[in-house]
Write a protein that holds these residues in place. Structure first.
Motif, PDB file in Angstrom:
ATOM      1  N   LEU A   1     -21.781 -45.346  15.827  1.00  0.00           N
ATOM      2  CA  LEU A   1     -22.119 -46.741  16.079  1.00  0.00           C
ATOM      3  C   LEU A   1     -23.600 -47.011  15.771  1.00  0.00           C
ATOM      4  O   LEU A   1     -23.963 -48.051  15.216  1.00  0.00           O
ATOM      5  CB  LEU A   1     -21.815 -47.092  17.528  1.00  0.00           C
ATOM      6  N   ALA A   2     -24.431 -46.034  16.075  1.00  0.00           N
ATOM      7  CA  ALA A   2     -25.867 -46.206  15.879  1.00  0.00           C
ATOM      8  C   ALA A   2     -26.274 -46.177  14.408  1.00  0.00           C
ATOM      9  O   ALA A   2     -27.314 -46.737  14.050  1.00  0.00           O
ATOM     10  CB  ALA A   2     -26.626 -45.117  16.649  1.00  0.00           C
ATOM     11  N   HIS A   3     -25.446 -45.548  13.557  1.00  0.00           N
ATOM     12  CA  HIS A   3     -25.871 -45.344  12.169  1.00  0.00           C
ATOM     13  C   HIS A   3     -24.876 -45.905  11.138  1.00  0.00           C
ATOM     14  O   HIS A   3     -25.048 -45.663   9.951  1.00  0.00           O
ATOM     15  CB  HIS A   3     -26.071 -43.846  11.914  1.00  0.00           C
TER      16      HIS A   3
ATOM     17  N   ARG B   1     -28.561 -46.449   4.036  1.00  0.00           N
ATOM     18  CA  ARG B   1     -29.968 -46.515   4.438  1.00  0.00           C
ATOM     19  C   ARG B   1     -30.135 -46.227   5.927  1.00  0.00           C
ATOM     20  O   ARG B   1     -31.190 -45.757   6.369  1.00  0.00           O
ATOM     21  CB  ARG B   1     -30.544 -47.892   4.088  1.00  0.00           C
ATOM     22  N   SER B   2     -29.090 -46.495   6.683  1.00  0.00           N
ATOM     23  CA  SER B   2     -29.132 -46.253   8.130  1.00  0.00           C
ATOM     24  C   SER B   2     -29.255 -44.776   8.483  1.00  0.00           C
ATOM     25  O   SER B   2     -29.512 -44.425   9.640  1.00  0.00           O
ATOM     26  CB  SER B   2     -27.867 -46.821   8.773  1.00  0.00           C
ATOM     27  N   LEU B   3     -29.071 -43.912   7.491  1.00  0.00           N
ATOM     28  CA  LEU B   3     -29.136 -42.467   7.745  1.00  0.00           C
ATOM     29  C   LEU B   3     -30.561 -41.936   7.740  1.00  0.00           C
ATOM     30  O   LEU B   3     -30.789 -40.762   8.050  1.00  0.00           O
ATOM     31  CB  LEU B   3     -28.302 -41.708   6.701  1.00  0.00           C
ATOM     32  N   ASN B   4     -31.527 -42.762   7.354  1.00  0.00           N
ATOM     33  CA  ASN B   4     -32.928 -42.338   7.369  1.00  0.00           C
ATOM     34  C   ASN B   4     -33.335 -41.952   8.790  1.00  0.00           C
ATOM     35  O   ASN B   4     -33.237 -42.760   9.716  1.00  0.00           O
ATOM     36  CB  ASN B   4     -33.834 -43.467   6.885  1.00  0.00           C
ATOM     37  N   GLY B   5     -33.757 -40.718   8.964  1.00  0.00           N
ATOM     38  CA  GLY B   5     -34.169 -40.235  10.275  1.00  0.00           C
ATOM     39  C   GLY B   5     -33.031 -39.872  11.194  1.00  0.00           C
ATOM     40  O   GLY B   5     -33.267 -39.436  12.332  1.00  0.00           O
TER      41      GLY B   5
ATOM     42  N   VAL C   1     -32.809 -41.161   1.105  1.00  0.00           N
ATOM     43  CA  VAL C   1     -32.535 -40.922   2.523  1.00  0.00           C
ATOM     44  C   VAL C   1     -33.202 -39.611   2.945  1.00  0.00           C
ATOM     45  O   VAL C   1     -33.043 -38.582   2.285  1.00  0.00           O
ATOM     46  CB  VAL C   1     -31.013 -40.847   2.787  1.00  0.00           C
ATOM     47  N   ARG C   2     -33.953 -39.677   4.027  1.00  0.00           N
ATOM     48  CA  ARG C   2     -34.587 -38.474   4.568  1.00  0.00           C
ATOM     49  C   ARG C   2     -34.066 -38.255   5.989  1.00  0.00           C
ATOM     50  O   ARG C   2     -34.607 -38.801   6.960  1.00  0.00           O
ATOM     51  CB  ARG C   2     -36.101 -38.611   4.557  1.00  0.00           C
TER      52      ARG C   2
END
Length: 302
Positions: free
Chosen positions: A182-184, A190-194, A219-220
């Motif tokens: 839900l958070a990502h 792009r939501s996977l950054n970090g 993505v990092r």
């Protein structure tokens, strides 16, 4: 017996000592005196004309000759076990299928690949070994295995007379516990950054593809763990310690077994799964069933 003939009782005692890691433990396993085992080892070394063990501190270690002897002893006694099993199964009409499963192969995938063998008219007895890709290929070439299931083909130019058969191909997906997903999930990828990630180690066939995909999308991730064993990676994922990649074709099984739900599909990162045999012409009915099932369903999924 000719004095140059190998005494297999001596060889068996040597094999047990090597497997147990010492004379005392071998004696306990065999129910014999330590002196009896030591005498048998000495007689074998006299027979072959070279030392098989060397003292290293308080323990015995195999010499180069000992390691060579152990490789042959493994083959001899494995064949003995297989002969015993084969003869004991004559009356039950069972087929023994000895399978090597690459340690990088997801266990759910291995099950799906082998599931069809359980549906044969003649009953199959599965014997499964897990090891590294290279170790399994060596065992296959020595006919210690009927087939190897893995996530990579044999490299071109290999001197081993083994052959790769593509079973199926699948896209992958990023999954995680419901809270992590839900958070990502929004604005993927792009939501996977970090985002915390659990990844296979770099010797896994999938890792390079994942790294390339991360790079292409800038993505990092926060890599919190790298795992050689896929089952261990999934276990950590189930505990919510990070997102992880999974086979899209097994989405339902992944959610049911690991409680992991979809964050986003990654069609560009595809997995391939292979059966590797030591003959081009497949004659074992269990291996034939694995290949036939893949052909019937098509080699692409997801």
């Amino acid at each position: 017996m000719n004095q140059n003939d190998l005494n297999f009782r001596h060889l068996y005692y040597f094999w047990v000592v090597a497997k147990e890691g010492g004379v005392t433990r071998a004696a306990e396993r065999l129910g014999l005196a330590v002196q009896t085992i030591s005498t048998q080892l000495s007689q074998l070394e006299q027979q072959v004309g070279t030392a098989l063990f060397a003292q290293q501190g308080r323990r015995l270690v195999l010499t180069e000759s000992g390691r060579t002897a152990l490789r042959y002893a493994d083959q001899i006694f494995l064949l003995g076990e297989q002969l015993h099993d084969a003869l004991s199964e004559v009356d039950t009409k069972k087929i023994r299928l000895t399978v090597g499963i690459s340690d990088s192969l997801p266990k759910l995938t291995a099950y799906r690949m082998l599931e069809t063998t359980m549906q044969l008219e003649r009953k199959v007895r599965l014997v499964c070994y897990e090891d590294s890709f290279d170790a399994l290929l060596a065992d296959l070439a020595l006919h210690k295995l009927d087939v190897v299931l893995t996530d990579r083909p044999v490299r071109g130019g290999s001197t081993l007379k083994v052959f790769s058969h593509l079973l199926f191909e699948s896209a992958t997906m990023v999954v995680g516990t419901p809270a992590l997903a839900l958070a990502h999930r929004q604005d993927f990828p792009r939501s996977l950054n970090g985002a915390p990630f659990l990844l296979p180690t770099r010797n896994n066939a999938l890792r390079a593809k994942i790294d390339d995909w991360f790079g292409q999308h800038a993505v990092r991730p926060d890599i919190v763990g790298e795992f050689e064993d896929n089952a261990l990676l999934n276990t950590f994922g189930r505990r919510g310690l990070g997102l992880f990649f999974a086979t899209a074709a097994l989405a339902g099984d992944i959610e049911e077994q690991f409680g992991a739900v979809l964050v986003g599909e990654v069609d560009a990162v595809r997995e391939q799964f292979f059966a590797i045999s030591n003959e081009r012409k497949i004659e074992h009915p269990g291996v034939e069933a694995i290949l036939a099932s893949a052909q019937a369903s098509g080699t692409h999924a997801g």
